[in-house]
Scaffold this motif. Structure first.
Motif, PDB file in Angstrom:
ATOM      1  N   ALA A 120       1.023  -1.108   0.021  1.00  0.00           N
ATOM      2  CA  ALA A 120       0.388  -0.087   0.372  1.00  0.00           C
ATOM      3  C   ALA A 120       1.033   1.223  -0.404  1.00  0.00           C
ATOM      4  N   GLY A 121       0.804   2.648  -0.768  1.00  0.00           N
ATOM      5  CA  GLY A 121       1.042   3.656  -0.703  1.00  0.00           C
ATOM      6  C   GLY A 121       0.385   4.339  -0.113  1.00  0.00           C
ATOM      7  N   ILE A 122       0.511   6.255   0.066  1.00  0.00           N
ATOM      8  CA  ILE A 122      -0.280   7.105   1.046  1.00  0.00           C
ATOM      9  C   ILE A 122       0.713   7.983   0.361  1.00  0.00           C
ATOM     10  N   ASN A 123       0.363   9.055  -0.873  1.00  0.00           N
ATOM     11  CA  ASN A 123       0.802   9.973  -1.426  1.00  0.00           C
ATOM     12  C   ASN A 123       0.783  11.499  -0.917  1.00  0.00           C
ATOM     13  N   MET A 124       1.142  12.419  -0.626  1.00  0.00           N
ATOM     14  CA  MET A 124       0.798  13.334   0.227  1.00  0.00           C
ATOM     15  C   MET A 124       1.003  14.705  -1.019  1.00  0.00           C
ATOM     16  N   ASP A 125       0.421  15.651  -1.854  1.00  0.00           N
ATOM     17  CA  ASP A 125       0.328  16.431  -2.416  1.00  0.00           C
ATOM     18  C   ASP A 125      -0.451  17.573  -2.331  1.00  0.00           C
ATOM     19  N   ALA A 126       0.378  18.527  -1.933  1.00  0.00           N
ATOM     20  CA  ALA A 126      -0.802  20.478  -1.410  1.00  0.00           C
ATOM     21  C   ALA A 126      -2.288  19.892  -0.179  1.00  0.00           C
ATOM     22  N   LEU A 127      -0.996  19.883   0.676  1.00  0.00           N
ATOM     23  CA  LEU A 127      -2.217  19.872   1.622  1.00  0.00           C
ATOM     24  C   LEU A 127      -3.162  20.710   1.885  1.00  0.00           C
ATOM     25  N   ASN A 128      -4.181  19.969   3.039  1.00  0.00           N
ATOM     26  CA  ASN A 128      -5.452  21.641   3.377  1.00  0.00           C
ATOM     27  C   ASN A 128      -5.133  22.481   3.923  1.00  0.00           C
ATOM     28  N   VAL A 129      -4.610  23.539   4.201  1.00  0.00           N
ATOM     29  CA  VAL A 129      -4.105  24.534   5.125  1.00  0.00           C
ATOM     30  C   VAL A 129      -5.546  25.490   5.469  1.00  0.00           C
ATOM     31  N   PHE A 130      -6.583  25.569   5.136  1.00  0.00           N
ATOM     32  CA  PHE A 130      -8.126  26.350   5.101  1.00  0.00           C
ATOM     33  C   PHE A 130      -8.623  26.415   6.106  1.00  0.00           C
ATOM     34  N   GLY A 131      -7.911  25.143   6.877  1.00  0.00           N
ATOM     35  CA  GLY A 131      -9.183  24.043   8.295  1.00  0.00           C
ATOM     36  C   GLY A 131      -9.743  23.442   8.280  1.00  0.00           C
ATOM     37  N   ALA A 132     -10.375  22.961   9.267  1.00  0.00           N
ATOM     38  CA  ALA A 132     -10.959  21.734   9.443  1.00  0.00           C
ATOM     39  C   ALA A 132     -11.997  21.947   8.585  1.00  0.00           C
ATOM     40  N   THR A 133     -12.063  20.150   8.106  1.00  0.00           N
ATOM     41  CA  THR A 133     -13.502  20.361   7.452  1.00  0.00           C
ATOM     42  C   THR A 133     -14.273  18.887   7.791  1.00  0.00           C
ATOM     43  N   LYS A 134     -15.655  18.507   6.878  1.00  0.00           N
ATOM     44  CA  LYS A 134     -16.905  18.000   7.316  1.00  0.00           C
ATOM     45  C   LYS A 134     -16.459  16.641   6.462  1.00  0.00           C
ATOM     46  N   ASN A 135     -15.833  16.554   5.095  1.00  0.00           N
ATOM     47  CA  ASN A 135     -15.158  15.964   4.538  1.00  0.00           C
ATOM     48  C   ASN A 135     -13.804  15.939   4.202  1.00  0.00           C
ATOM     49  N   ILE A 136     -13.482  14.637   3.637  1.00  0.00           N
ATOM     50  CA  ILE A 136     -12.464  14.979   2.942  1.00  0.00           C
ATOM     51  C   ILE A 136     -12.711  13.769   1.268  1.00  0.00           C
ATOM     52  N   VAL A 137     -11.919  14.671   0.653  1.00  0.00           N
ATOM     53  CA  VAL A 137     -12.401  13.773  -0.525  1.00  0.00           C
ATOM     54  C   VAL A 137     -10.676  13.216  -1.169  1.00  0.00           C
ATOM     55  N   VAL A 138     -11.500  11.799  -1.843  1.00  0.00           N
ATOM     56  CA  VAL A 138     -10.433  10.816  -2.295  1.00  0.00           C
ATOM     57  C   VAL A 138     -10.077  11.082  -4.118  1.00  0.00           C
ATOM     58  N   VAL A 139      -8.931  11.509  -4.562  1.00  0.00           N
ATOM     59  CA  VAL A 139      -8.443  12.228  -6.019  1.00  0.00           C
ATOM     60  C   VAL A 139      -8.550  10.326  -6.598  1.00  0.00           C
ATOM     61  N   GLY A 140      -8.768  10.798  -7.339  1.00  0.00           N
ATOM     62  CA  GLY A 140      -9.259   9.478  -8.029  1.00  0.00           C
ATOM     63  C   GLY A 140      -9.942   8.127  -7.619  1.00  0.00           C
ATOM     64  N   ASN A 141     -11.265   8.437  -6.834  1.00  0.00           N
ATOM     65  CA  ASN A 141     -11.990   7.526  -5.982  1.00  0.00           C
ATOM     66  C   ASN A 141     -12.205   6.261  -6.656  1.00  0.00           C
ATOM     67  N   GLY A 142     -12.868   4.687  -6.747  1.00  0.00           N
ATOM     68  CA  GLY A 142     -12.659   4.088  -6.579  1.00  0.00           C
ATOM     69  C   GLY A 142     -11.250   2.869  -7.089  1.00  0.00           C
ATOM     70  N   GLN A 143     -10.379   3.391  -6.823  1.00  0.00           N
ATOM     71  CA  GLN A 143      -9.089   3.084  -7.262  1.00  0.00           C
ATOM     72  C   GLN A 143      -8.439   1.495  -6.229  1.00  0.00           C
ATOM     73  N   SER A 144      -8.761   1.260  -4.896  1.00  0.00           N
ATOM     74  CA  SER A 144      -8.639   1.033  -4.575  1.00  0.00           C
ATOM     75  C   SER A 144      -9.030   0.660  -2.909  1.00  0.00           C
ATOM     76  N   SER A 145      -8.912  -0.174  -2.186  1.00  0.00           N
ATOM     77  CA  SER A 145      -9.351  -0.521  -0.800  1.00  0.00           C
ATOM     78  C   SER A 145      -9.183   0.025   0.177  1.00  0.00           C
ATOM     79  N   LEU A 146      -8.719   0.457   0.204  1.00  0.00           N
ATOM     80  CA  LEU A 146      -7.741   1.899   1.181  1.00  0.00           C
ATOM     81  C   LEU A 146      -8.875   2.748   1.396  1.00  0.00           C
ATOM     82  N   GLU A 147      -9.288   2.912   0.089  1.00  0.00           N
ATOM     83  CA  GLU A 147     -10.359   4.122   0.903  1.00  0.00           C
ATOM     84  C   GLU A 147     -11.732   3.782   2.035  1.00  0.00           C
ATOM     85  N   ASP A 148     -11.942   2.714   1.640  1.00  0.00           N
ATOM     86  CA  ASP A 148     -12.207   1.621   2.980  1.00  0.00           C
ATOM     87  C   ASP A 148     -12.061   2.358   4.334  1.00  0.00           C
ATOM     88  N   ASP A 149     -10.667   2.057   4.244  1.00  0.00           N
ATOM     89  CA  ASP A 149      -9.693   2.008   5.565  1.00  0.00           C
ATOM     90  C   ASP A 149     -10.000   3.476   5.748  1.00  0.00           C
TER      91      ASP A 149
END
Length: 244
Positions: A120-149
């Motif tokens: 498994a791997g996690i990529n971090m590119d241009a993270l959020n500096v605008f404050g806490a959010t109610k949601n988290i966005v999966v870029v290219g969703n549907g690609q792996s079961s890591l989304e379930d985790d």
């Protein structure tokens, strides 16, 4: 119609060879050291360009991708202080992302740790500096079961998963996880969404638009005392929990 018209042209090209490096650290696992979990982010940006309206010509890349490298260092610190994991954890600061994913493509083509055992791997590119959010966005969703985790741990923060907000922009194909994905490694690329705790979607959209218009790939992508790091802390906590 006359199809005998011809056109000729020419241009000059200046070629320059530059040597750069990926930076890699590894924490060996206790039970399955031959199996690897990868965290990655790119340390490069655009460099020095034409001066902007303020006379600034240094492209600092504070958000893109100083935030990802800061997260990489903090994750390394956290894993270093915690009980050793069963699988090995590898941290990679990639070079040449802004030039076409050169560092990550090179590593994926010449892996130090076999990709068939990179679980498994996690990529971090241009993270959020605008404050806490109610949601988290999966870029290219549907690609792996890591989304379930990710969804499981996001619930503990009272957050929900959101699909790719702008799939037509092709961000899934434009960051350092993609060379791994092409070779069958499950990778996750996720970041804080636009639904801010303070101000909701309207405020989040305004902040994102302001960044895209005025700072993204521009000299003004600089650190600011106005950054609200609460959302980034939540996101990096999720990255740690998934890896652990």
């Amino acid at each position: 119609m006359d199809l005998k018209t011809t056109l000729s042209g020419g241009y000059q090209v200046t070629a320059k060879e530059i040597v750069s490096h990926n930076v890699i650290a590894r924490l060996p696992g206790t039970k399955h050291p031959d199996e690897t979990v990868v965290y990655g982010g790119h340390w490069d940006h655009i460099g020095i360009g034409a001066p902007d309206a303020n006379g600034d010509k240094i492209f600092n890349g504070a958000v893109d991708n100083g935030t990802g490298i800061a997260a990489l260092l903090e994750l390394a610190r956290a894993f270093g202080k915690a009980p050793k994991p069963e699988r090995s954890v590898v941290m990679i600061a990639f070079t040449g992302e802004e030039s076409g994913l050169l560092g990550s493509e090179y590593y994926a083509s010449n892996p130090i740790y076999p990709l068939e055992k990179t679980v498994a791997g996690i990529n971090m590119d241009a993270l959020n500096v605008f404050g806490a959010t109610k949601n988290i966005v999966v870029v290219g969703n549907g690609q792996s079961s890591l989304e379930d985790d990710l969804g499981t741990f996001a619930k503990t923060q009272n957050r929900i998963l959101s699909p790719d907000e702008k799939p037509e922009a092709g961000y899934f194909f434009r960051s350092d996880h993609f060379p791994f994905v092409k070779r069958g490694v499950p990778m996750l690329y996720a970041k804080g969404g636009k639904d801010l705790i303070k101000g909701g979607i309207e405020a989040g959209t305004a902040k994102e638009t302001d960044y895209r218009d005025k700072r993204y790939h521009q000299a003004d992508d600089e650190w600011s005392a106005d950054w609200d790091m609460a959302g980034m802390v939540e996101d990096v906590t999720l990255y740690y929990q998934i890896g652990a």
